[in-house]
Write an enzyme that holds these catalytic residues in place. Sequence first.
Site, PDB file in Angstrom:
ATOM      1  N   ASP A  67       0.816  -1.213   0.000  1.00  0.00           N
ATOM      2  CA  ASP A  67       0.000   0.000   0.000  1.00  0.00           C
ATOM      3  C   ASP A  67       0.852   1.266   0.000  1.00  0.00           C
ATOM      4  O   ASP A  67       2.075   1.211   0.204  1.00  0.00           O
ATOM      5  CB  ASP A  67      -0.966   0.000   1.199  1.00  0.00           C
ATOM      6  CG  ASP A  67      -0.322  -0.506   2.483  1.00  0.00           C
ATOM      7  OD1 ASP A  67       0.927  -0.428   2.598  1.00  0.00           O
ATOM      8  OD2 ASP A  67      -1.036  -0.993   3.372  1.00  0.00           O
ATOM      9  N   ASN A 137      -7.493  -3.705  14.045  1.00  0.00           N
ATOM     10  CA  ASN A 137      -8.883  -3.972  13.650  1.00  0.00           C
ATOM     11  C   ASN A 137      -8.998  -5.139  12.666  1.00  0.00           C
ATOM     12  O   ASN A 137     -10.052  -5.360  12.090  1.00  0.00           O
ATOM     13  CB  ASN A 137      -9.516  -2.710  13.046  1.00  0.00           C
ATOM     14  CG  ASN A 137      -8.821  -2.269  11.758  1.00  0.00           C
ATOM     15  OD1 ASN A 137      -7.889  -2.913  11.291  1.00  0.00           O
ATOM     16  ND2 ASN A 137      -9.273  -1.159  11.192  1.00  0.00           N
TER      17      ASN A 137
END
Length: 268
Positions: A67, A137
């Site tokens: 990313d 998360n």
Amino acid sequence: MEVVILKSADEVAIYAAKLVGVLLKSEPGAVLGLATGSTPQALYRRLVTNYRDGKISFKNVTSFNLDEYLGVAQDNPQSYRSYMNRELFDLIDIDKQNTFVPDCKDNENPREVGQRYEDRMRLAGGVDLQILGIGGNGHIGFNEPSSSLGSRTRVKTLTRQTLHDNSRLFTKDEFQPKLAMTMGIASIMAARKILLLATGAGKADAVVRMIEGPLTAMCPASILQMHEDATILLDEQAATQLQNRDYYDLAYLQNESLKERFGVFDAD
Ligand code: PGA
């Protein structure tokens, strides 16, 4: 899924570096999928040491990063390109022309950039070994909870939790990006082998949801349950919530003795 629980973050890095070393000995032109963040730093340090000791070369390696932030120039120290140069590329013999991050300039169409990145990975023959971290998360790359499990490289909006988790890396006056280009979940799953590293107590909840929870887009890392060759490398702190711990330890011992018997680590 192979779950390997080691004593410390250091041991995790050593084990991961060993797997990279074994791959590069047998396939010097391997394609690596690379991650940023705090977790892989120890692995990169170990790879640099192994390179300096003459044990490993990256001369023919191609790499694709997971990313990159949107709105951050490549030469900005906060870009993931800068991180990779600093932590690894500038310290080894890799040809930087063969290192790719999914950067999308202000005047570029993210859809086209995403498609190009996918095409480039395919052209390179696909990723042989994908290194992953995991977000608190459960995200992998920047595929946040609710990301399509069939997604490819595209723009994602970062969640409040991710922004909070990463805010430690930005000074108060610095621009913290809220958008990123990220390989998709399907892009990650296309790798032939996946090695996910998780260390520290902050990852324990995400780790148990990834390994023992249901497969759900709300924990993107749980998709690794579907991968045919995924190894999850944990330190003790990241493993505290696992219910099935005894089994993982037993299977690890069995697997190590099988690997020894069949010479998997002989190249080292
Ligand atoms: P970290 O990030 O290694 O900095 O904890 C992991 C991730 O968000 O994937």
